[in-house]
Design a protein around this motif. Structure first.
Motif, short mmCIF file in Angstrom:
data_model
loop_
_atom_site.label_atom_id
_atom_site.label_comp_id
_atom_site.label_asym_id
_atom_site.label_seq_id
_atom_site.Cartn_x
_atom_site.Cartn_y
_atom_site.Cartn_z
N CYS A 180 28.51 12.19 -3.15
CA CYS A 180 28.98 12.22 -4.54
C CYS A 180 29.65 10.91 -4.92
O CYS A 180 29.45 10.37 -6.02
CB CYS A 180 29.95 13.38 -4.74
SG CYS A 180 29.18 15.01 -4.63
N TRP A 211 28.50 8.31 -7.76
CA TRP A 211 29.43 7.88 -8.82
C TRP A 211 29.63 6.37 -8.80
O TRP A 211 29.68 5.74 -9.86
CB TRP A 211 30.77 8.59 -8.62
CG TRP A 211 31.83 8.14 -9.58
CD1 TRP A 211 31.99 8.52 -10.88
CD2 TRP A 211 32.87 7.19 -9.32
NE1 TRP A 211 33.05 7.87 -11.44
CE2 TRP A 211 33.63 7.06 -10.51
CE3 TRP A 211 33.25 6.46 -8.20
CZ2 TRP A 211 34.72 6.22 -10.60
CZ3 TRP A 211 34.34 5.61 -8.29
CH2 TRP A 211 35.06 5.50 -9.48
N LEU A 217 27.32 15.12 -13.82
CA LEU A 217 27.39 15.17 -12.37
C LEU A 217 28.31 16.29 -11.91
O LEU A 217 27.99 17.05 -10.99
CB LEU A 217 27.89 13.83 -11.83
CG LEU A 217 28.09 13.72 -10.31
CD1 LEU A 217 26.75 13.93 -9.60
CD2 LEU A 217 28.68 12.37 -9.93
N LEU A 251 27.26 19.77 -9.81
CA LEU A 251 27.87 20.14 -8.53
C LEU A 251 28.59 21.48 -8.60
O LEU A 251 28.54 22.27 -7.67
CB LEU A 251 28.85 19.04 -8.10
CG LEU A 251 28.24 17.71 -7.68
CD1 LEU A 251 29.34 16.68 -7.44
CD2 LEU A 251 27.40 17.88 -6.43
#
Length: 320
Positions: free
Chosen positions: A89, A93, A228, A232
């Protein structure tokens, strides 16, 4: 519960009484929910509940469900899976989102940018601004400064347009919209109209925002981060939604400060090419320094003293 090759028997463990029996393929197993119990439903409405993780294998649950259940059972490897997921992640990012944002900016048609400008101006006029009270001569003088800068600006497909608004409590200010519309407040022009170098510096700074697509990048970055998180976490709910929004706000403030310094540097190059003095932009930041707080934390702009230091460093670099 006893399971044979073809049948499933539900037996009372205290009396050994047969409660229910069924063909193995007719016993339905609930979908797993975290580490909670599993319910086995018999055709005659008996239900058997167990925490035994092997129930999925015993009843020959589909492989996908058995794998999911297997990985949900807590074990040291779960910590590794969590660490790898968090690292992935972070990588998305840190490096993936900037690439996606740059691609989205590149793919945005100029017609869309012009529509964003028109919508933004309409919202500004509805909630904050009113028609400019500047005279025609004052507007013409500022347009003349912009016209001297434009030959040194390369923005294919986009046209820099200057407009004026009276905005209460905005002070001497300016803003740039993604499509190339630059708004000067009446107070800025009234206060600094006799300093064309200062006006040139402010205009060049706003052109820098347009050239670097700063506002569009921030818009796409915010949408990408939120997407995002949603991918998730699924349905983030009101609490996580608020946390995500606040977190994005802090991150975007950091982006804003970086973008402001980038626009300052762009402006210094542009006004130098156009023959204006870099001292004008420095005088502007000196003039608004009294509005600074003690820190740039929770501010969308760097402190004026930091921006002045950036200008002085630029001049020293040119002198070398």
């Amino acid at each position: 519960m006893t399971v044979t090759k073809d049948k499933v028997f539900l037996i009372d463990p205290h009396t050994n009484q047969l409660l229910a029996q069924s063909a193995r393929n007719l016993v339905k197993l609930d979908n797993p929910v975290g580490t909670g119990p599993r319910n086995s439903h018999f055709p005659d409405h008996w239900m058997f509940q167990t925490f035994d993780p092997q129930i999925s294998t015993t009843l020959q649950e589909p492989l996908s469900n058995r794998l999911l259940r297997h990985f949900e059972i807590f074990s040291p490897r779960l910590g590794l899976v969590i660490a790898v997921t968090l690292a992935a992640c972070f990588a998305v990012w840190k490096w993936g989102l900037p690439v996606l944002v740059a691609l989205a900016v590149w793919m945005t048609p100029n017609g869309v940018l012009r529509q964003i400008d028109a919508s933004s101006l309409a919202s500004l006029d509805r909630f904050m601004a009113s028609d400019s009270q500047l005279s025609k001569e004052q507007r013409t003088a500022q347009q003349a400064v912009l016209n001297q800068l434009l030959p040194h600006v390369d923005l294919p497909g986009r046209e820099i347009q200057l407009t004026f608004r009276k905005i209460a409590n905005a002070g001497p200010n300016a803003l740039a919209l993604p499509g190339g519309t630059i708004v000067l407040t009446d107070e800025l022009v009234s206060k600094f109209a006799k300093d064309p170098d200062l006006i040139a510096g402010v205009l060049a700074h706003e052109i820098g925002h347009v050239a670097e697509s700063h506002s569009l990048k921030q818009l796409y970055h915010s949408l990408s981060v939120y997407l995002l998180i949603a991918l998730l976490a699924g349905d983030v709910g009101p609490i996580l939604d608020s946390l995500a929004l606040e977190g994005q706000t802090i991150v975007n403030l950091s982006f804003s400060r970086r973008h402001e310094l980038q626009a300052d540097t762009y402006a210094l190059h542009l006004i130098s090419k156009a023959g204006y003095s870099k001292e004008g932009l420095r005088r502007f930041f000196e003039a608004i320094k009294t509005h600074d707080g003690s820190s740039d934390w929770l501010s969308s702009h760097p402190l004026s003293r930091d921006r002045i230091r950036n200008i002085d460093s630029f001049k020293e670099h040119l002198a070398q």
